[in-house]
Design a protein around this motif. Structure first.
Motif, PDB file in Angstrom:
ATOM      1  N   ILE A 256       1.686   4.501  -2.646  1.00 18.52           N
ATOM      2  CA  ILE A 256       2.946   4.045  -3.230  1.00 18.52           C
ATOM      3  C   ILE A 256       2.801   2.561  -3.563  1.00 18.52           C
ATOM      4  CG2 ILE A 256       5.419   3.747  -2.882  1.00 18.52           C
ATOM      5  CD1 ILE A 256       5.365   6.095  -0.993  1.00 18.52           C
ATOM      6  N   LYS A 257       2.779   2.242  -4.832  1.00 18.34           N
ATOM      7  CA  LYS A 257       2.627   0.869  -5.277  1.00 18.34           C
ATOM      8  C   LYS A 257       3.997   0.230  -5.467  1.00 18.34           C
ATOM      9  CE  LYS A 257      -1.779   1.530  -5.518  1.00 18.34           C
ATOM     10  NZ  LYS A 257      -2.675   0.941  -4.510  1.00 18.34           N
ATOM     11  N   PRO A 258       4.098  -1.106  -5.278  1.00 19.70           N
ATOM     12  CA  PRO A 258       5.394  -1.779  -5.498  1.00 19.70           C
ATOM     13  C   PRO A 258       5.779  -1.749  -6.973  1.00 19.70           C
ATOM     14  CG  PRO A 258       3.652  -3.380  -5.067  1.00 19.70           C
ATOM     15  CD  PRO A 258       3.067  -2.026  -4.784  1.00 19.70           C
ATOM     16  N   TYR A 259       7.068  -1.629  -7.222  1.00 23.61           N
ATOM     17  CA  TYR A 259       7.573  -1.536  -8.588  1.00 23.61           C
ATOM     18  C   TYR A 259       7.591  -2.911  -9.235  1.00 23.61           C
ATOM     19  CZ  TYR A 259      10.777  -0.848 -12.494  1.00 23.61           C
ATOM     20  OH  TYR A 259      11.336  -0.817 -13.747  1.00 23.61           O
ATOM     21  N   GLU A 260       6.922  -3.032 -10.390  1.00 21.57           N
ATOM     22  CA  GLU A 260       6.884  -4.274 -11.160  1.00 21.57           C
ATOM     23  C   GLU A 260       7.432  -3.998 -12.553  1.00 21.57           C
ATOM     24  OE1 GLU A 260       2.950  -5.674 -11.169  1.00 21.57           O
ATOM     25  OE2 GLU A 260       2.873  -6.118  -9.004  1.00 21.57           O
ATOM     26  N   PRO A 261       8.681  -4.336 -12.817  1.00 19.62           N
ATOM     27  CA  PRO A 261       9.261  -4.030 -14.139  1.00 19.62           C
ATOM     28  C   PRO A 261       8.580  -4.843 -15.228  1.00 19.62           C
ATOM     29  CG  PRO A 261      10.727  -5.427 -12.864  1.00 19.62           C
ATOM     30  CD  PRO A 261       9.620  -5.038 -11.929  1.00 19.62           C
ATOM     31  N   LYS A 262       8.282  -4.177 -16.315  1.00 27.31           N
ATOM     32  CA  LYS A 262       7.669  -4.839 -17.463  1.00 27.31           C
ATOM     33  C   LYS A 262       8.751  -5.280 -18.441  1.00 27.31           C
ATOM     34  CE  LYS A 262       3.398  -2.160 -17.165  1.00 27.31           C
ATOM     35  NZ  LYS A 262       2.483  -1.260 -17.881  1.00 27.31           N
ATOM     36  N   LYS A 263       8.476  -6.377 -19.133  1.00 22.72           N
ATOM     37  CA  LYS A 263       9.437  -6.897 -20.103  1.00 22.72           C
ATOM     38  C   LYS A 263       9.404  -6.033 -21.355  1.00 22.72           C
ATOM     39  CE  LYS A 263       9.046 -11.690 -18.572  1.00 22.72           C
ATOM     40  NZ  LYS A 263       8.739 -13.081 -18.988  1.00 22.72           N
ATOM     41  N   PRO A 264      10.506  -5.424 -21.719  1.00 22.01           N
ATOM     42  CA  PRO A 264      10.488  -4.589 -22.934  1.00 22.01           C
ATOM     43  C   PRO A 264      10.427  -5.454 -24.189  1.00 22.01           C
ATOM     44  CG  PRO A 264      12.694  -4.726 -22.033  1.00 22.01           C
ATOM     45  CD  PRO A 264      11.806  -5.421 -21.036  1.00 22.01           C
ATOM     46  N   ARG A 265       9.833  -4.921 -25.192  1.00 20.53           N
ATOM     47  CA  ARG A 265       9.699  -5.614 -26.470  1.00 20.53           C
ATOM     48  C   ARG A 265      10.518  -4.863 -27.514  1.00 20.53           C
ATOM     49  NH1 ARG A 265       3.541  -6.752 -27.778  1.00 20.53           N
ATOM     50  NH2 ARG A 265       4.588  -8.130 -29.294  1.00 20.53           N
ATOM     51  N   TYR A 266      11.526  -5.537 -27.994  1.00 23.34           N
ATOM     52  CA  TYR A 266      12.406  -4.931 -28.984  1.00 23.34           C
ATOM     53  C   TYR A 266      11.886  -5.263 -30.389  1.00 23.34           C
ATOM     54  CZ  TYR A 266      15.552  -4.496 -25.052  1.00 23.34           C
ATOM     55  OH  TYR A 266      16.098  -4.184 -23.847  1.00 23.34           O
ATOM     56  N   ARG A 267      11.995  -4.320 -31.289  1.00 21.89           N
ATOM     57  CA  ARG A 267      11.559  -4.507 -32.675  1.00 21.89           C
ATOM     58  C   ARG A 267      12.760  -4.313 -33.605  1.00 21.89           C
ATOM     59  NH1 ARG A 267       5.733  -1.328 -33.088  1.00 21.89           N
ATOM     60  NH2 ARG A 267       4.633  -2.621 -31.537  1.00 21.89           N
ATOM     61  N   ARG A 268      12.823  -5.132 -34.565  1.00 23.11           N
ATOM     62  CA  ARG A 268      13.913  -5.058 -35.529  1.00 23.11           C
ATOM     63  C   ARG A 268      13.330  -4.797 -36.909  1.00 23.11           C
ATOM     64  NH1 ARG A 268      17.307 -10.376 -36.275  1.00 23.11           N
ATOM     65  NH2 ARG A 268      15.308 -10.971 -37.221  1.00 23.11           N
ATOM     66  N   THR A 269      13.867  -3.796 -37.522  1.00 20.22           N
ATOM     67  CA  THR A 269      13.377  -3.435 -38.858  1.00 20.22           C
ATOM     68  C   THR A 269      13.860  -4.464 -39.868  1.00 20.22           C
ATOM     69  OG1 THR A 269      15.297  -2.037 -39.202  1.00 20.22           O
ATOM     70  CG2 THR A 269      13.350  -0.991 -38.307  1.00 20.22           C
ATOM     71  N   SER A 270      13.012  -4.746 -40.843  1.00 17.95           N
ATOM     72  CA  SER A 270      13.347  -5.737 -41.870  1.00 17.95           C
ATOM     73  C   SER A 270      14.321  -5.147 -42.869  1.00 17.95           C
ATOM     74  CB  SER A 270      12.078  -6.193 -42.580  1.00 17.95           C
ATOM     75  OG  SER A 270      11.442  -5.076 -43.189  1.00 17.95           O
ATOM     76  N   PRO A 271      15.218  -5.963 -43.388  1.00 17.17           N
ATOM     77  CA  PRO A 271      16.167  -5.432 -44.389  1.00 17.17           C
ATOM     78  C   PRO A 271      15.440  -5.077 -45.679  1.00 17.17           C
ATOM     79  CG  PRO A 271      16.355  -7.806 -44.218  1.00 17.17           C
ATOM     80  CD  PRO A 271      15.431  -7.383 -43.126  1.00 17.17           C
ATOM     81  N   PRO A 272      15.935  -4.092 -46.381  1.00 18.86           N
ATOM     82  CA  PRO A 272      15.258  -3.682 -47.639  1.00 18.86           C
ATOM     83  C   PRO A 272      15.286  -4.835 -48.638  1.00 18.86           C
ATOM     84  CG  PRO A 272      17.404  -2.646 -47.463  1.00 18.86           C
ATOM     85  CD  PRO A 272      17.147  -3.319 -46.137  1.00 18.86           C
ATOM     86  N   SER A 273      14.131  -5.064 -49.254  1.00 17.72           N
ATOM     87  CA  SER A 273      14.004  -6.169 -50.225  1.00 17.72           C
ATOM     88  C   SER A 273      14.689  -5.792 -51.535  1.00 17.72           C
ATOM     89  CB  SER A 273      12.526  -6.465 -50.472  1.00 17.72           C
ATOM     90  OG  SER A 273      11.873  -5.308 -50.949  1.00 17.72           O
ATOM     91  N   ALA A 274      15.491  -6.709 -52.031  1.00 16.04           N
ATOM     92  CA  ALA A 274      16.210  -6.462 -53.299  1.00 16.04           C
ATOM     93  C   ALA A 274      15.254  -6.625 -54.472  1.00 16.04           C
ATOM     94  CB  ALA A 274      17.368  -7.444 -53.436  1.00 16.04           C
ATOM     95  N   PRO A 275      15.428  -5.845 -55.520  1.00 14.82           N
ATOM     96  CA  PRO A 275      14.551  -5.964 -56.691  1.00 14.82           C
ATOM     97  C   PRO A 275      14.785  -7.287 -57.410  1.00 14.82           C
ATOM     98  CG  PRO A 275      16.324  -4.427 -57.123  1.00 14.82           C
ATOM     99  CD  PRO A 275      16.412  -4.770 -55.664  1.00 14.82           C
ATOM    100  N   SER A 276      13.687  -7.898 -57.819  1.00 16.40           N
ATOM    101  CA  SER A 276      13.784  -9.202 -58.505  1.00 16.40           C
ATOM    102  C   SER A 276      14.421  -9.026 -59.871  1.00 16.40           C
ATOM    103  CB  SER A 276      12.387  -9.813 -58.655  1.00 16.40           C
ATOM    104  OG  SER A 276      11.559  -8.934 -59.394  1.00 16.40           O
TER     105      SER A 276
END
Length: 369
Positions: A256-276
């Motif tokens: 039984i190993k001690p619990y070490e919580p890992k830092k979650p990494r959140y990702r955010r999707t980029s907004p759709p690029s508008a046509p030039s």
């Protein structure tokens, strides 16, 4: 010169205590055996928590005396109690008192067997009744730690041994006694049996058994895995099983190993690029290009998501930031309330001054009239 004198009347080592005579009462009951009980204690007898009780069967045979001597010399210690049982199956006639004298003589013989002068307590149960049932009642009455019986030294096997169980009291005790049983065999019988076993031509020694396998034991051969009764497990797994069986806390379990919580990494999707914008306007964008962009959007999103990675903020920092925001809002609200109160006070003051000027004008007009 001084002469050594020897006292002829030495003080007895054992003192007599309370005894009971239930033989004239008739047949025995569930809680009361039909017996004549004699009780003596050594002068230095002092029972303690470590004191034990032994029961031994005595009769007129020599192997019974040998079992008694073996018990007194090898098992009994100071503070122990020895219960000697003598069972007579023939009933006693009413008014007969000869059994009391025989019981007292037997008790003196038992005391004389205490050659090492153990500080013990001796109880003699001179009982009348069936041998097996009487011993069972006395076992439940005294609750001894061990039952010691003698034997004639005859060992019968097969059908004869099964048929002889009823006549052999030692075999009956081994099968039906509720306490541990020690069957003491005379030395001459035991040595004779040992010598006969040594000279047996059909008996194989350990060296002879190894000679059949070229000097190698079966456990050391190639097929030794067939004799393994327990699987080979790692030390951590063995420690885990021991901790689970004993009920030790998790700190003693290496799996039984001690619990070490890992830092979650959140990702955010980029907004759709508008046509030039182009000179041709929005209608100049061909639908084929838009469909291709949509089809290839799955591959591009992965790269864009990698560009917009962000790390999570610990909870204590978020709580501190929320507290600071809340305190800033409270201060802002207090400032606004204070400004409102100041404005109201100025308005009330101004309205009071204007009312006073109107009253003075009215008074001037009345004086003119």
């Amino acid at each position: 010169m001084s002469s050594l004198t020897k006292k002829s009347n030495a003080a007895p080592r054992f003192r007599q205590h309370v005894g009971f005579d239930n033989l004239p009462a008739g047949d025995s009951t569930k809680n009361n055996t039909s017996s004549f009980t004699l009780h003596v204690k050594h002068q230095g007898y002092q029972p303690s928590r470590r004191s034990r009780t032994f029961m031994v069967g005595v009769d007129e045979h020599a192997y019974s005396d040998y079992a008694l001597v073996w018990l007194l010399n090898n098992m009994v210690d100071d503070g122990d109690q020895v219960v000697c049982v003598r069972v007579i199956e023939n009933p006693i006639r009413p008014g007969e008192k000869s059994y009391q004298e025989e019981a007292r003589k037997l008790l003196q013989t038992i005391q004389s067997k205490n050659e090492q002068n153990r500080a013990i307590s001796i109880i003699l149960e001179w009982a009348v009744g069936k041998l097996h049932s009487t011993f069972q009642k006395l076992l439940h009455l005294h609750q001894p730690s061990m039952l010691v019986v003698g034997t004639k030294g005859r060992s019968l096997g097969g059908i004869q041994g099964l048929m002889n169980t009823r006549n052999s009291f030692s075999k009956y005790c081994l099968q039906y006694s509720p306490v541990p049983v020690v069957v003491v065999r005379p030395d001459d019988k035991r040595l004779k049996k040992k010598e006969k076993r040594i000279h047996d031509p059909n008996r194989q020694s350990y060296a002879a058994m190894l000679a059949h396998n070229d000097g190698k034991h079966e456990a050391d051969s190639d097929t030794s895995s067939l004799y393994e009764m327990e699987k080979n497990i790692s030390p951590d797994e063995e420690a885990h099983r021991v901790a689970a069986a004993i009920g030790l806390p998790a700190a003693f379990d290496p799996t039984i190993k001690p619990y070490e919580p890992k830092k979650p990494r959140y990702r955010r999707t980029s907004p759709p690029s508008a046509p030039s914008p182009t000179a041709a306007g929005p209608s100049s964008v061909s639908p084929s290009r838009t469909t291709q962009a949509n089809e290839s959007g799955d591959e591009d999103t992965g790269e864009e998501e990698d560009d917009y990675e962000m790390e999570a903020v610990p909870g204590d920092q978020l709580l501190a930031a929320n507290g600071r925001k809340k305190s800033a809002l409270e201060r802002e609200q207090k400032k606004r309330l204070h400004a409102m109160e100041v404005g109201e006070a100025a308005a009330l003051l101004k309205s009071g001054q204007s009312g006073k000027s109107k009253d003075s004008d009215d008074e001037d007009e009345e004086d003119d009239t």
